[in-house]
Design a protein around this motif. Structure first.
Motif, PDB file in Angstrom:
ATOM      1  N   ILE A  97      33.036  12.636   3.759  1.00 36.90           N
ATOM      2  CA  ILE A  97      32.869  13.957   3.287  1.00 36.90           C
ATOM      3  C   ILE A  97      31.558  14.641   3.540  1.00 36.90           C
ATOM      4  CG2 ILE A  97      34.795  13.499   1.506  1.00 36.90           C
ATOM      5  CD1 ILE A  97      32.738  13.563  -0.497  1.00 36.90           C
ATOM      6  N   GLN A  98      31.668  15.951   3.372  1.00 38.49           N
ATOM      7  CA  GLN A  98      30.206  16.657   3.199  1.00 38.49           C
ATOM      8  C   GLN A  98      30.021  17.295   1.933  1.00 38.49           C
ATOM      9  OE1 GLN A  98      28.251  17.010   6.035  1.00 38.49           O
ATOM     10  NE2 GLN A  98      29.589  15.477   7.081  1.00 38.49           N
ATOM     11  N   LEU A  99      28.715  17.350   1.433  1.00 42.08           N
ATOM     12  CA  LEU A  99      28.525  17.960   0.407  1.00 42.08           C
ATOM     13  C   LEU A  99      27.667  19.297   0.776  1.00 42.08           C
ATOM     14  CD1 LEU A  99      27.274  15.303  -1.920  1.00 42.08           C
ATOM     15  CD2 LEU A  99      29.510  15.915  -1.893  1.00 42.08           C
ATOM     16  N   LYS A 100      27.906  20.280  -0.105  1.00 36.47           N
ATOM     17  CA  LYS A 100      26.982  21.400   0.137  1.00 36.47           C
ATOM     18  C   LYS A 100      26.680  21.876  -1.151  1.00 36.47           C
ATOM     19  CE  LYS A 100      28.831  23.501   4.105  1.00 36.47           C
ATOM     20  NZ  LYS A 100      29.113  24.704   5.197  1.00 36.47           N
ATOM     21  N   LEU A 101      25.442  21.715  -1.503  1.00 37.30           N
ATOM     22  CA  LEU A 101      24.731  22.067  -2.870  1.00 37.30           C
ATOM     23  C   LEU A 101      24.041  23.182  -3.008  1.00 37.30           C
ATOM     24  CD1 LEU A 101      23.164  18.538  -3.151  1.00 37.30           C
ATOM     25  CD2 LEU A 101      25.643  19.242  -3.713  1.00 37.30           C
ATOM     26  N   ALA A 102      24.737  24.379  -3.994  1.00 33.61           N
ATOM     27  CA  ALA A 102      24.199  25.621  -3.836  1.00 33.61           C
ATOM     28  C   ALA A 102      23.324  25.949  -5.216  1.00 33.61           C
ATOM     29  CB  ALA A 102      25.127  26.810  -4.039  1.00 33.61           C
ATOM     30  N   GLY A 103      22.128  26.128  -5.407  1.00 33.35           N
ATOM     31  CA  GLY A 103      21.262  26.268  -6.701  1.00 33.35           C
ATOM     32  C   GLY A 103      19.839  26.108  -6.379  1.00 33.35           C
ATOM     33  N   ALA A 104      19.053  25.745  -7.572  1.00 35.02           N
ATOM     34  CA  ALA A 104      17.671  25.620  -7.108  1.00 35.02           C
ATOM     35  C   ALA A 104      17.228  24.402  -7.946  1.00 35.02           C
ATOM     36  CB  ALA A 104      17.088  26.913  -7.796  1.00 35.02           C
ATOM     37  N   GLY A 105      15.943  24.084  -7.612  1.00 32.72           N
ATOM     38  CA  GLY A 105      15.359  22.802  -8.189  1.00 32.72           C
ATOM     39  C   GLY A 105      14.722  22.060  -7.050  1.00 32.72           C
ATOM     40  N   ASP A 106      14.217  20.865  -7.242  1.00 33.93           N
ATOM     41  CA  ASP A 106      13.493  20.231  -6.599  1.00 33.93           C
ATOM     42  C   ASP A 106      14.278  19.491  -5.343  1.00 33.93           C
ATOM     43  OD1 ASP A 106      11.772  18.381  -5.501  1.00 33.93           O
ATOM     44  OD2 ASP A 106      11.030  17.179  -7.139  1.00 33.93           O
ATOM     45  N   THR A 107      14.587  20.403  -4.318  1.00 36.17           N
ATOM     46  CA  THR A 107      15.398  20.107  -3.310  1.00 36.17           C
ATOM     47  C   THR A 107      14.705  18.934  -2.397  1.00 36.17           C
ATOM     48  OG1 THR A 107      15.854  22.474  -3.085  1.00 36.17           O
ATOM     49  CG2 THR A 107      16.272  21.157  -1.047  1.00 36.17           C
ATOM     50  N   ASP A 108      13.711  18.991  -2.077  1.00 39.60           N
ATOM     51  CA  ASP A 108      12.684  17.812  -1.442  1.00 39.60           C
ATOM     52  C   ASP A 108      13.219  16.451  -2.316  1.00 39.60           C
ATOM     53  OD1 ASP A 108      11.785  19.377   0.373  1.00 39.60           O
ATOM     54  OD2 ASP A 108       9.838  19.440  -0.673  1.00 39.60           O
ATOM     55  N   PHE A 160      21.891  21.680   1.625  1.00 36.64           N
ATOM     56  CA  PHE A 160      21.381  22.575   0.494  1.00 36.64           C
ATOM     57  C   PHE A 160      21.293  24.107   1.094  1.00 36.64           C
ATOM     58  CE2 PHE A 160      19.511  18.492   0.097  1.00 36.64           C
ATOM     59  CZ  PHE A 160      19.621  18.160  -1.318  1.00 36.64           C
ATOM     60  N   VAL A 161      21.820  25.111   0.354  1.00 34.71           N
ATOM     61  CA  VAL A 161      22.301  26.277   0.884  1.00 34.71           C
ATOM     62  C   VAL A 161      21.659  27.332  -0.077  1.00 34.71           C
ATOM     63  CG1 VAL A 161      24.484  25.575   1.754  1.00 34.71           C
ATOM     64  CG2 VAL A 161      24.511  26.518  -0.544  1.00 34.71           C
TER      65      VAL A 161
END
Length: 384
Positions: free
Chosen positions: A234-245, A262-263
């Motif tokens: 499956i694919q995950l798409k994560l929307a939001g903010a934070g420590d992306t790295d 990460f969108v």
């Protein structure tokens, strides 16, 4: 004045609106409470028709010495000025740490000038904050919660926490949040859910929130890896903010780096499209006072996989609008995601049920009526 003139004056008299001041974050801050205030601000006309004049007071955060100084030198004097200019009821929107301390400071000022107040709890980890704090903070919590003229919980779970942890029995209201832009799109969501073409969309799993441990991101990545081992990609798409790295590295460590996108922090039509194009919405939080993102996804017609805690217990009807799994249970989380990805008709049926549940319980009209009922009850109670 003649009798006729007196009758005409009485006939045209309109009682002054009850003036309610909402106090919460602003000045560029993001998050759940900021979203709630934006929703309330957008519904001023509805409140006005019910005899409630709504105003919003935004405070600076405590993220830096500069913002703390702004709170002390700008927000406090401005708040006192607003109080003296005329307001009937102060509605404090409260979370933990800095949010609590800011609102408690302003609450003391409101009580000093004998204004009626409402304590509105939005945090799912407030009891933990209370227990881990020192005696001075615990006394402040007790004084704030017990001293307010009414207490509002954002979900039934938070209300139960207030009853059990703080002994609140009377003047306790449960009022959920709204998601008006998503609600407007609900009709289109119902039509789309019945369209067979919707089943052909790429089956990505949507997540929207802050990128933190508490939102269950690690469990979501581990569940994705488990599904890989079981033969389902499956694919995950994560929307939001934070420590992306940090979370991008975690995805690579779990062997799912090429499946995670990460969108960014989405708003408006971009956010609605993000939900609309997903197969399902997943938020495996460790605590969730309400779940605005979950409500938005429900309005858009997406089934939800959440955890058996907090606001999810109000939002999601188990097996009807989605699934609730035990917190941190990776195996069951993966199983429920699989159920929905491999059964698109079931996902569409649950999505339709989710729209109906969201409209019946969390429409703007329904939630505004609850606020109005609370305000009228508080305003009619005799003061100290």
């Amino acid at each position: 004045m003649s009798k006729r003139e007196n009758r005409e004056t009485q006939a045209t008299y309109v009682a002054p609106a009850l003036r309610v001041l909402h106090v919460g974050p602003g000045q560029g801050q993001r998050g759940g409470i900021a979203s709630v205030l934006a929703e309330l601000d957008a519904q001023r006309a509805r409140f006005q028709r019910a005899g409630i004049a709504v105003a919003i007071f935004e405070t600076h955060g405590f993220q830096s010495a500069r913002s703390l100084l702004c709170f002390l030198l700008l927000d406090i004097p401005r708040f006192l000025f607003v109080l003296l200019m005329g307001v009937d009821l102060i509605h404090f929107h409260v979370s933990v740490r800095g949010s609590f301390y800011r609102k408690f400071t302003l609450y003391l000022l409101a009580r000093l000038v004998r204004k009626k107040t409402i304590f509105h709890l939005h945090a799912g980890n407030f009891l933990k904050f209370y227990v881990s704090s020192g005696s001075i903070t615990r006394k402040a919590v007790y004084g704030f919660v017990r001293g307010a003229d009414a207490v509002v919980a954002v979900s039934s779970a938070i209300a139960a926490e207030l009853r059990g942890g703080h002994g609140i029995t009377g003047n306790l209201y449960v009022i959920g949040n709204t998601a008006y832009s998503a609600e407007v799109a609900a009709g289109a969501a119902l039509r789309e859910a019945s369209d067979a073409k919707a089943a052909d969309m790429a089956p990505y799993v949507a997540f929207a929130g802050r990128f933190t441990e508490g939102k269950g991101l690690d469990e979501l990545l581990r569940a994705t890896a488990l599904l890989n081992r079981q033969g389902l990609t499956i694919q995950l798409k994560l929307a939001g903010a934070g420590d992306t790295d940090r979370w991008a590295r975690a995805a690579i460590e779990h062997g799912v780096g090429d499946q995670v996108s990460f969108v960014g922090w989405l708003q408006g039509d971009a956010k609605l499209a993000f939900y609309r194009d997903a197969a399902l919405f997943c938020m495996p939080s460790h605590f969730e006072a309400f779940g605005i993102s979950t409500l938005e996804a429900m309005f858009i017609g997406r089934p939800v996989v959440g955890t058996r805690i907090g606001g999810f217990l109000d939002l999601v009807e188990e097996g009807v609008t989605g699934y609730l799994v035990p917190c941190e249970d990776v195996a069951e989380l993966a199983e429920r995601i699989r159920n929905l990805v491999e059964s698109p008709e079931l996902a569409r049926t649950m999505g339709r049920q989710g729209v109906a549940r969201a409209l019946s319980r969390y429409s703007v009209d329904a939630v505004v009526r609850q606020y109005v009922h609370c305000y009228r009850a508080v305003s009619e109670c005799e003061g100290d």
